[in-house]
Design an enzyme around this catalytic site. Sequence first.
Site, mmCIF file in Angstrom:
data_model
loop_
_atom_site.group_PDB
_atom_site.id
_atom_site.type_symbol
_atom_site.label_atom_id
_atom_site.label_comp_id
_atom_site.label_asym_id
_atom_site.label_seq_id
_atom_site.Cartn_x
_atom_site.Cartn_y
_atom_site.Cartn_z
ATOM 1 N N SER A 202 0.721 -1.064 0.011
ATOM 2 C CA SER A 202 -0.051 0.014 0.065
ATOM 3 C C SER A 202 0.753 1.405 -0.092
ATOM 4 O O SER A 202 1.550 1.528 -0.829
ATOM 5 C CB SER A 202 -0.894 0.001 1.210
ATOM 6 O OG SER A 202 -1.891 0.869 1.124
ATOM 7 N N ASP A 308 -8.978 -5.366 -5.807
ATOM 8 C CA ASP A 308 -8.556 -4.550 -4.730
ATOM 9 C C ASP A 308 -9.519 -3.206 -5.052
ATOM 10 O O ASP A 308 -9.114 -2.572 -6.042
ATOM 11 C CB ASP A 308 -7.323 -4.109 -4.686
ATOM 12 C CG ASP A 308 -6.514 -3.298 -3.572
ATOM 13 O OD1 ASP A 308 -7.397 -2.582 -2.761
ATOM 14 O OD2 ASP A 308 -5.417 -3.367 -3.171
ATOM 15 N N HIS A 339 -7.388 -6.050 -0.946
ATOM 16 C CA HIS A 339 -6.269 -5.263 -0.266
ATOM 17 C C HIS A 339 -5.463 -6.031 0.676
ATOM 18 O O HIS A 339 -5.524 -5.929 1.804
ATOM 19 C CB HIS A 339 -6.773 -3.919 0.048
ATOM 20 C CG HIS A 339 -5.547 -2.936 0.176
ATOM 21 N ND1 HIS A 339 -4.775 -2.544 -0.931
ATOM 22 C CD2 HIS A 339 -5.017 -2.228 1.245
ATOM 23 C CE1 HIS A 339 -3.706 -1.736 -0.551
ATOM 24 N NE2 HIS A 339 -3.971 -1.547 0.671
#
Length: 652
Positions: A202, A308, A339
């Site tokens: 991320s 995601d 995610h």
Amino acid sequence: MPIRPPRGRRATIRSALVAAAAAVLTAALLTPAAAQAAPRESTPVYSYAHAVRESVWVDTGLDGDGDGKRGRVAADIVRPAEPARQGRKVPVVMDASPYYSCCGRGNESQVKTYDASGHVVRMPLFYDNYFVPRGYAFVGVDLAGTNRSDGCVDVGGRSDIRSAKAVVDWLNGRAKAYTTRTGGKAVRATWTNGRTGMIGKSWDGTIANGVAATGVKGLRTIVPISAISSWYDYYFAEGAPLYDGGPDDLAGYVESQETQAHCAAVRKRLADGSPRSGDWTPLWTERDYVKDARKVRASVFVAQGMQDLNVRTKHFGQWWDALAQHGVKRKLWLSQTGHVDPFDYRRGAWVDTLHRWFDHELLGYDNGIDREPMADVERHPDQWVTSASWPPHGTRATTVRPAPGDRPGVGTLGLRPAGGTETFTDDPRLSETDWAAHLTTPSAEKAGFLTAPLSHDLRLSGSATVTVTATPTTTSAHLSAVLVDLGPDTIRDYADAAEGITTLTRRSCWGESTAGDSACFKETRAKTAKVDYTVFSRGWADLGHYASPARGVPLTPGRAYPITLHLAATDHVVPRGHRLALIVAGTDRDLIDPPSTRPTLTVDLSGTAARLPLVGGAPAFTRATAGTTAGATAPAPLTGVRAPHRARHIPS
């Protein structure tokens, strides 16, 4: 009975063998490398319990908080003690993160902990536990404005990237660091050869992308996991706002309490530079790493969940394509999850692959990983296939066109151009799951177009676009385009809170532990759902940005506007017996914000088409759809995963 050569021949052979053996022995004695094969794998020969744990503060060269002083970022280091004593230098695995104190890392939300001397005790995740015994150092960097670092968070901008790049420079002898945050005692990284690999999920992986895009020397590889490649695309899609917040909110969320008081000016600049109009501004140019792909020296190993809906797959798709254009060495993992880190959906294979990747890229071991298939793709939960290249050879952008059907809003999808129109009214209460559940029945809020049931599998691999020509009845309008696999399947439940995994109570261990830093983590298994359809790619746009992403304009009711929506990259097989569908609609609830008005839109089908990345191109589409008929209408509503749900917009 075995045949023996004559006596003289036996003597000749015996003499030749003796001579050959002597030559081999002599060569082995003269060239030690021949006596011992080159290593193919690093092994855990160093003590983790007695590893060196230290912290340094690296000078970034920036005064991010405006206090008149150059800022320093904290880098916590865990490295094996033995190599330095033996006069050998080690490579570095590095994770630069804003989350080490505010939010935690990994499935168990781990934060850094420290002893009374300020040295790191627990480093989140398994990287230090696993790689330090194998001869690597691990460096956990607090981004500027977070945890123990100076400066302010600027969300992917100059400060974020420079604060991490400065550490790579220090590791390679080009920057200064100090033993304390404010002191004057300098320290050099004499224990490393400077070869650095950055990794992170991320925001952490985003920083790896951004640092690589500077072309910094010494950064040999990056492993971005579900990472952002352009921050505009995190907040907007062709002008349509994806969430109701901006980077200023995100900065305030991760800043340390110490820095929040004097970073208000930076947060204001972030707010002013990212208007909710969706216009492209200089702030977004600074945070666009794709444009600098030509500078990338490092190899890139991407891991991404294809479902995601936080860091959406457009990010990896455009980054991947730009890197390919500039000949960057790449590897790819694509899962069915949302995610989620690969450590939590394919743990054993991930650790092994990551280990071999770092051994090859940072230690230079010829272990063959560079000759293996480029891509691993999860086709069904826990069922993986490989591709020698990605997208596969023979993938072609193929134009597929919608056509009217015998009922309003339920048309067909084929290769031939068609005329006619379809009309729908934006209903912000509905999402892609509502549209897909009623795909085969007329409804006022969407237009759907379907193939007949396929006679052969059809694979889409890469990034698609959908060009729509639409006439609105109001001065503003948002558009959505989604691709749907219509047919029964069992998939990872990416819409669940855990986004496709279930966390178990039992643990498995990956590396060595200490009393303060365990290498044992909770295991997971796939969380699945039985569905009648799967939305596998999506894209959105603000029709007012039809001419340029730089500036949206009010629409003229009754005027037709063409706009191209860029859909999320994917790798999906629509199997034989299923149907491929395209839906065009308005606001996709909880995935984009609604426009200021509620328009009715008329879609001109002659000016509407999808460009799909089909493996085999148009002939594959023709083969898959040839000789099939529409078949019975599926009952409605169809069953899918739950509707997307709004969560705080944080790349974590």
